[in-house]
Design an enzyme around this catalytic site. Structure first.
Site, PDB file in Angstrom:
ATOM      1  N   HIS A  77       2.001   7.954  -0.108  1.00 28.17           N
ATOM      2  CA  HIS A  77       1.718   6.545  -0.339  1.00 28.17           C
ATOM      3  C   HIS A  77       1.545   6.333  -1.828  1.00 28.17           C
ATOM      4  CE1 HIS A  77      -0.182   2.618   0.032  1.00 28.17           C
ATOM      5  NE2 HIS A  77       0.364   2.587   1.221  1.00 28.17           N
ATOM      6  N   ASP A 104       1.898   4.765   9.312  1.00 32.20           N
ATOM      7  CA  ASP A 104       3.147   4.762  10.079  1.00 32.20           C
ATOM      8  C   ASP A 104       3.381   6.035  10.856  1.00 32.20           C
ATOM      9  OD1 ASP A 104       3.919   2.226   9.363  1.00 32.20           O
ATOM     10  OD2 ASP A 104       4.626   2.923   7.430  1.00 32.20           O
TER      11      ASP A 104
HETATM   12  N1  ACO Z   1       8.065  13.746   1.709  1.00 32.19           N
HETATM   13  C1  ACO Z   1       8.346  14.657   0.754  1.00 32.19           C
HETATM   14  N2  ACO Z   1       8.048  14.520  -0.539  1.00 32.19           N
HETATM   15  C2  ACO Z   1       7.436  13.392  -0.912  1.00 32.19           C
HETATM   16  C3  ACO Z   1       7.109  12.379   0.027  1.00 32.19           C
HETATM   17  C4  ACO Z   1       7.456  12.592   1.388  1.00 32.19           C
HETATM   18  N3  ACO Z   1       7.170  11.685   2.329  1.00 32.19           N
HETATM   19  N4  ACO Z   1       6.504  11.351  -0.609  1.00 32.19           N
HETATM   20  C5  ACO Z   1       6.460  11.700  -1.904  1.00 32.19           C
HETATM   21  N5  ACO Z   1       7.005  12.930  -2.077  1.00 32.19           N
HETATM   22  C6  ACO Z   1       7.071  13.689  -3.338  1.00 32.19           C
HETATM   23  C7  ACO Z   1       8.119  13.113  -4.288  1.00 32.19           C
HETATM   24  O1  ACO Z   1       9.374  13.730  -4.105  1.00 32.19           O
HETATM   25  C8  ACO Z   1       7.518  13.428  -5.630  1.00 32.19           C
HETATM   26  O2  ACO Z   1       7.711  14.787  -5.891  1.00 32.19           O
HETATM   27  P1  ACO Z   1       7.942  15.334  -7.417  1.00 32.19           P
HETATM   28  O3  ACO Z   1       6.662  14.976  -8.147  1.00 32.19           O
HETATM   29  O4  ACO Z   1       8.175  16.777  -7.272  1.00 32.19           O
HETATM   30  O5  ACO Z   1       9.123  14.567  -7.940  1.00 32.19           O
HETATM   31  C9  ACO Z   1       6.007  13.241  -5.418  1.00 32.19           C
HETATM   32  O6  ACO Z   1       5.806  13.517  -4.017  1.00 32.19           O
HETATM   33  C10 ACO Z   1       5.494  11.858  -5.755  1.00 32.19           C
HETATM   34  O7  ACO Z   1       6.175  10.912  -4.950  1.00 32.19           O
HETATM   35  P2  ACO Z   1       6.811   9.550  -5.472  1.00 32.19           P
HETATM   36  O8  ACO Z   1       8.048   9.267  -4.668  1.00 32.19           O
HETATM   37  O9  ACO Z   1       6.927   9.558  -6.958  1.00 32.19           O
HETATM   38  O10 ACO Z   1       5.669   8.546  -5.050  1.00 32.19           O
HETATM   39  P3  ACO Z   1       5.812   6.989  -4.887  1.00 32.19           P
HETATM   40  O11 ACO Z   1       4.441   6.451  -5.066  1.00 32.19           O
HETATM   41  O12 ACO Z   1       6.881   6.442  -5.758  1.00 32.19           O
HETATM   42  O13 ACO Z   1       6.308   6.827  -3.373  1.00 32.19           O
HETATM   43  C11 ACO Z   1       6.373   6.457  -1.038  1.00 32.19           C
HETATM   44  C12 ACO Z   1       5.499   6.483  -2.318  1.00 32.19           C
HETATM   45  C13 ACO Z   1       7.604   5.572  -1.264  1.00 32.19           C
HETATM   46  C14 ACO Z   1       5.553   5.862   0.097  1.00 32.19           C
HETATM   47  C15 ACO Z   1       6.812   7.898  -0.712  1.00 32.19           C
HETATM   48  O14 ACO Z   1       5.678   8.707  -0.502  1.00 32.19           O
HETATM   49  C16 ACO Z   1       7.727   7.960   0.535  1.00 32.19           C
HETATM   50  O15 ACO Z   1       8.931   7.717   0.411  1.00 32.19           O
HETATM   51  N6  ACO Z   1       7.149   8.309   1.724  1.00 32.19           N
HETATM   52  C17 ACO Z   1       7.935   8.351   2.947  1.00 32.19           C
HETATM   53  C18 ACO Z   1       8.154   6.943   3.467  1.00 32.19           C
HETATM   54  C19 ACO Z   1       6.903   6.337   4.054  1.00 32.19           C
HETATM   55  O16 ACO Z   1       6.234   6.938   4.886  1.00 32.19           O
HETATM   56  N7  ACO Z   1       6.628   5.098   3.632  1.00 32.19           N
HETATM   57  C20 ACO Z   1       5.501   4.327   4.183  1.00 32.19           C
HETATM   58  C21 ACO Z   1       4.622   3.846   3.108  1.00 32.19           C
HETATM   59  S1  ACO Z   1       3.203   3.120   3.823  1.00 32.19           S
HETATM   60  C22 ACO Z   1       3.640   1.587   4.321  1.00 32.19           C
HETATM   61  O17 ACO Z   1       4.555   0.965   3.861  1.00 32.19           O
HETATM   62  C23 ACO Z   1       2.826   1.060   5.416  1.00 32.19           C
END
Ligand code: ACO
Length: 436
Positions: free
Chosen positions: A313, A371
């Site tokens: 998140h 979720d």
């Molecule tokens: N699975 C694997 N790796 C992940 C995940 C995941 N679900 N989420 C983040 N990471 C990793 C990224 O690859 C990144 O790694 P790095 O530092 O080695 O490059 C690090 O964790 C940081 O993640 P970011 O993508 O930079 O974080 P951001 O804040 O931009 O993204 C997001 C947040 C979009 C929610 C992301 O965690 C994601 O795509 N999760 C899966 C989708 C999801 O469940 N979304 C629901 C959000 S809650 C809602 O809307 C109710």
């Protein structure tokens, strides 16, 4: 906004004149540096794609402490609201700032209940869609179309119009989502019933048919109501910011909320509950619990583009408090339906356990978000996977409206118009086509 005694000074390594910037304190959370005059004072913009360090507005509605894993609606912890209040009380709170007393609750419930029917023309509008259209495609269209049906509540600058539009949207969203579902499965639409609760009525419109009544189970009704409460608002997330930006042009409330629906659809936002369940199905198809290790390996491989959906998140760097409540509800629902041994739930539990112990997830502070469990609960209730995000949109509508109305009432509000760092070609001349 309360000014802090503290001030920020921005200095430049090339000896340019430094600038003093005011700092404001909120009631909770980080202070903010006011950069509104920065361009006028320096000729420079700030650069912050994804709003990683930017507060786009002031708000009194919802507060999240991502490190603690805390979520407050108007100051009340989500755990207390989910345990002691129902969704319509939560709506009243988000819209008005205080929880209703008995008379206020009764009046608000009556108002919402009496607006659940949609204009009869709506069903002909719906007929224009393919039967197999995604429910979120239908919802984006239907919500936008409300402005064509309710001309008397489209002036965003008129507080009475805003009030009526708010009630209409909250009341009609369940009807529209159920209509989108019935249209998909080719069943007749079921009219709302005023003797049922908000969640109970939604279940009725989804699952009753003209030949058979649907008996609403109190456990499922309560579970759905909790899903609605947990999704009701989440401060300045992508869809809420979309609604604010869209509404900042003065467009009508229905159009602004339709923009929120469109944004929510994406898998990085509201579409994650659908994506999380599809991910569980895929792992199950490939061999279930035994394949978790292989799946996690793929998730950790930067080149695979595979994410653990329902994890991570932007704001929570701790367990999403809504995920804990949803997990509790998930257990209740599966017990009620005799699905305790449901293999998909067992898979989800195991996946969560492994991910929570894995260094990759631990070091990145990736925890389950709401979720991860809401999909399992919805599936158990009988809601099809493709409708999950529409249910989220239904619940989030009140948050979008509360935030939109707060923005309109804010004397500092302006049309949203970000700036850019231009990286394209400098000015050049068009050559005749023969010389290109
Ligand atoms: N699975 C694997 N790796 C992940 C995940 C995941 N679900 N989420 C983040 N990471 C990793 C990224 O690859 C990144 O790694 P790095 O530092 O080695 O490059 C690090 O964790 C940081 O993640 P970011 O993508 O930079 O974080 P951001 O804040 O931009 O993204 C997001 C947040 C979009 C929610 C992301 O965690 C994601 O795509 N999760 C899966 C989708 C999801 O469940 N979304 C629901 C959000 S809650 C809602 O809307 C109710």
């Amino acid at each position: 906004m309360k000014a802090s005694d503290n001030k920020a000074t921005l200095s430049f390594s090339n000896g340019g004149q430094s600038v003093e910037l005011p700092i404001y304190k909120g009631t909770l959370g980080p202070d903010v540096i006011d950069i509104r005059k920065l361009y006028a004072q320096t000729g420079m913009f700030t650069y912050d794609p994804g709003f990683m360090s930017t507060a786009s507005c002031q708000s009194s509605i919802t507060y999240i402490d991502g490190d603690k894993g805390e979520l407050l609606y108007r100051g009340y912890p989500i755990e207390q609201l989910a345990t002691n209040c129902d969704y319509l009380e939560t709506c009243y709170l988000l819209l008005n700032g205080e929880l209703p007393n008995t008379a206020e609750k009764e009046k608000f419930t009556r108002l919402v209940t009496n607006h659940t029917m949609v204009n009869e023309q709506m069903q002909f509008f719906l007929r224009g869609f393919r039967r197999d259209a995604h429910p979120m495609a239908i919802m984006t269209g239907l919500v936008g179309a409300l402005s064509a049906f309710y001309h008397d509540s489209t002036d965003i600058n008129n507080p009475e119009h805003r009030d009526i539009a708010a009630i209409r949207l909250i009341a009609k969203m369940p009807t529209l989502v159920a209509m989108a579902y019935k249209y998909n499965v080719g069943q007749p639409y079921i009219y709302p019933r005023n003797d049922l609760s908000y969640a109970g009525n939604f279940l009725h419109m989804m699952f009753a048919t003209p030949c058979e009544e649907y008996k609403v189970s109190p456990v499922l009704e309560r579970a759905l109501d909790r899903i609605f409460i947990l999704h009701a608002d989440h401060e300045q997330n992508a869809s809420t910011s979309t609604v604010r930006l869209c509404g900042s042009s003065g467009t009508n409330p229905f159009a602004a909320i339709a923009a929120g629906v469109a944004c929510l659809w994406g898998p990085a936002h509201g579409g994650a509950n659908e994506a999380a369940l599809n991910m569980l199905y895929d792992i199950q198809k490939e061999g279930g619990v035994e394949k978790i290790g292989e799946f996690i390996k793929k998730v950790k491989d930067k080149n695979s583009n595979v994410k653990l959906m329902g994890f991570g998140h932007r704001v929570y760097k701790n367990y999403d408090p809504r995920a804990k409540l949803m997990q509790e509800t998930c257990n209740e629902v599966l017990t009620e339906l005799g699905l305790e041994k449901d293999p998909l739930f067992a898979l989800a539990k195991q996946l969560e356990k492994i991910a929570l112990e894995d260094e990759y997830f631990v070091s990145r502070k990736l925890y389950p978000n709401v979720d991860f469990y809401s999909g399992i609960v919805q599936r158990a209730i009988g809601i099809p996977v493709s409708l999950f995000t529409a249910v989220f949109a239904l619940a989030r509508t009140v948050g979008w409206i509360a935030q939109l109305n707060e923005m309109i009432g804010d004397p500092e509000y302006k049309i949203g118009r970000p700036r850019q760092l231009f990286e394209g070609s400098p000015k050049r001349d068009v050559k005749p086509i023969s010389a290109r």
